[in-house]
Design a protein around this motif. Structure first.
Motif, PDB file in Angstrom:
ATOM      1  N   PRO A 188       0.837  -1.208   0.000  1.00  0.00           N
ATOM      2  CA  PRO A 188       0.000   0.000   0.000  1.00  0.00           C
ATOM      3  C   PRO A 188       0.864   1.248   0.000  1.00  0.00           C
ATOM      4  O   PRO A 188       2.005   1.231   0.485  1.00  0.00           O
ATOM      5  CB  PRO A 188      -0.783  -0.109   1.321  1.00  0.00           C
ATOM      6  N   ALA A 241      -9.626   3.211   3.893  1.00  0.00           N
ATOM      7  CA  ALA A 241      -8.229   2.835   4.145  1.00  0.00           C
ATOM      8  C   ALA A 241      -7.551   3.970   4.907  1.00  0.00           C
ATOM      9  O   ALA A 241      -6.737   4.724   4.365  1.00  0.00           O
ATOM     10  CB  ALA A 241      -7.523   2.541   2.829  1.00  0.00           C
ATOM     11  N   ILE A 271     -11.761  -2.590  -2.303  1.00  0.00           N
ATOM     12  CA  ILE A 271     -10.937  -2.739  -1.105  1.00  0.00           C
ATOM     13  C   ILE A 271     -11.645  -3.615  -0.067  1.00  0.00           C
ATOM     14  O   ILE A 271     -11.051  -4.520   0.516  1.00  0.00           O
ATOM     15  CB  ILE A 271     -10.601  -1.353  -0.517  1.00  0.00           C
ATOM     16  N   SER A 289      -6.561  -0.766   4.814  1.00  0.00           N
ATOM     17  CA  SER A 289      -5.395  -0.277   4.068  1.00  0.00           C
ATOM     18  C   SER A 289      -4.586  -1.426   3.484  1.00  0.00           C
ATOM     19  O   SER A 289      -4.025  -1.314   2.388  1.00  0.00           O
ATOM     20  CB  SER A 289      -4.501   0.558   4.987  1.00  0.00           C
ATOM     21  N   VAL A 292      -5.668  -3.155  -0.021  1.00  0.00           N
ATOM     22  CA  VAL A 292      -5.540  -2.463  -1.307  1.00  0.00           C
ATOM     23  C   VAL A 292      -4.624  -3.218  -2.272  1.00  0.00           C
ATOM     24  O   VAL A 292      -4.934  -3.324  -3.462  1.00  0.00           O
ATOM     25  CB  VAL A 292      -5.096  -1.001  -1.100  1.00  0.00           C
TER      26      VAL A 292
END
Length: 328
Positions: A188, A241, A271, A289, A292
């Motif tokens: 990420p 995220a 996501i 997060s 992703v």
């Protein structure tokens, strides 16, 4: 060393020194695989599970390198930072282990689970509004009052050198699994600390391995910067995220602009779907997060088809009462 613009840039040797310094304070997190997820994605994936760190995130690496790299004289006033959560938690943890104070500025809307983790490790929280401008202004006041050594969440050579130890371990572990290397590593991107550390390490350790960044569509300043060839910042992006809300800075932009092969983006729905898949098939707790990378791999199958791909799961500090799929 300094780059052409005079920016202090960490070296591969700095990463190696960081790894030795932080080994007593971090975990060598496992690398997991899933035959089902491999079939869905059309590639072979190796998930480096930094959510298994004691504070629940990869940022304990950079934070520990900064804290334990301070001289005794520097450490007397403690450390200070601003963070949406994981860096605050990890810096508090590292400071607790060294026995020094840690002052953190956190957005008012940061997940309660992350605030609780900071408090558990003795971090002293000052809240700010959820924007880069408010965060930096509030932090300036806190640092002026405390005098703590500023450990930036990502725009800090010490932090990036520490984050680079993650991909070093992953490459070693993948080789231990089957003797093979990786065609790409996907992580990420928010401020770019992990991506920068990954670039730092792989540029020397495995230069043929592509570094690919994954970003939410609703916080896509890194993607737009990458395409434009210059830094473009959002002041207050909004995405589930929450760990990827901050913009790139000059140091992380150095690594992104020079070493990242591509940046892909994913929608909020993509996501959440990837987060569910990972919870179900890897059977681990992870943040939005961290989903992703899998989201962009599934969205861009042709780019990853048949490849061996490392995926960095960056953290697992979630509010179990406010999971993304619970929203009405």
């Amino acid at each position: 060393m300094k780059d052409a613009n005079g920016i202090e840039v960490p070296t591969y040797e700095d990463m190696l020194a960081a790894h030795e310094r932080i080994k007593p304070h971090i975990r060598r997190t496992p690398v997991l695989t899933s035959a089902h997820l491999n079939r869905l994605a059309g590639c072979e994936m190796f998930f480096k599970c930094e959510n298994f760190q004691e504070p629940g995130a990869f940022k304990v690496r950079g934070a520990s390198n900064a804290v334990f790299g301070l001289s005794d004289a520097q450490a007397k006033l403690g450390v200070a930072t601003h963070s949406s959560g994981n860096h605050a938690s990890c810096l508090s943890y590292a400071a607790m282990r060294r026995g020094i104070p840690c002052h953190v500025v956190m957005p008012r809307m940061a997940p309660q689970a992350k605030k609780d983790t900071v408090a558990r490790y003795g971090g002293r929280i000052t809240e700010c509004e959820p924007s880069t401008t408010s965060r930096e202004a509030t932090f300036a006041e806190v640092q002026a009052e405390t005098g703590g050594d500023f450990v930036h969440p990502y725009n800090d050579p010490r932090v990036i050198a520490g984050q680079g130890t993650c991909s070093k371990e992953m490459m070693e572990q993948v080789a231990e699994i089957d003797g093979g290397a990786l065609d790409a590593v996907v992580a990420p991107i928010g401020g770019g600390g992990m991506i920068s550390g990954t670039c730092l390490t792989l540029a020397t350790l495995s230069p043929d391995t592509q570094v690919i960044a994954a970003e939410p569509e609703q916080a896509d300043d890194a993607y737009r910067s990458f395409k434009a060839g210059r830094l473009i910042a959002d002041d207050a992006p909004k995405t589930i995220a929450d760990g990827l809300l901050v913009p790139l800075k000059e140091l992380t932009w150095h690594f992104v602009s020079n070493h990242v092969s591509e940046i892909y983006t994913a929608s909020e729905e993509e996501i959440v779907d990837a987060m569910k898949l990972t919870w179900k098939h890897l059977r681990i707790v992870m943040e939005a997060s961290c989903a992703v990378p899998l989201a962009v791999i599934l969205k861009n199958k042709d780019a990853f088809a048949g490849k061996r791909v490392g995926v960095i799961i960056t953290g697992g500090n979630v509010d179990l009462d406010k999971l993304p799929w619970m929203r009405g």
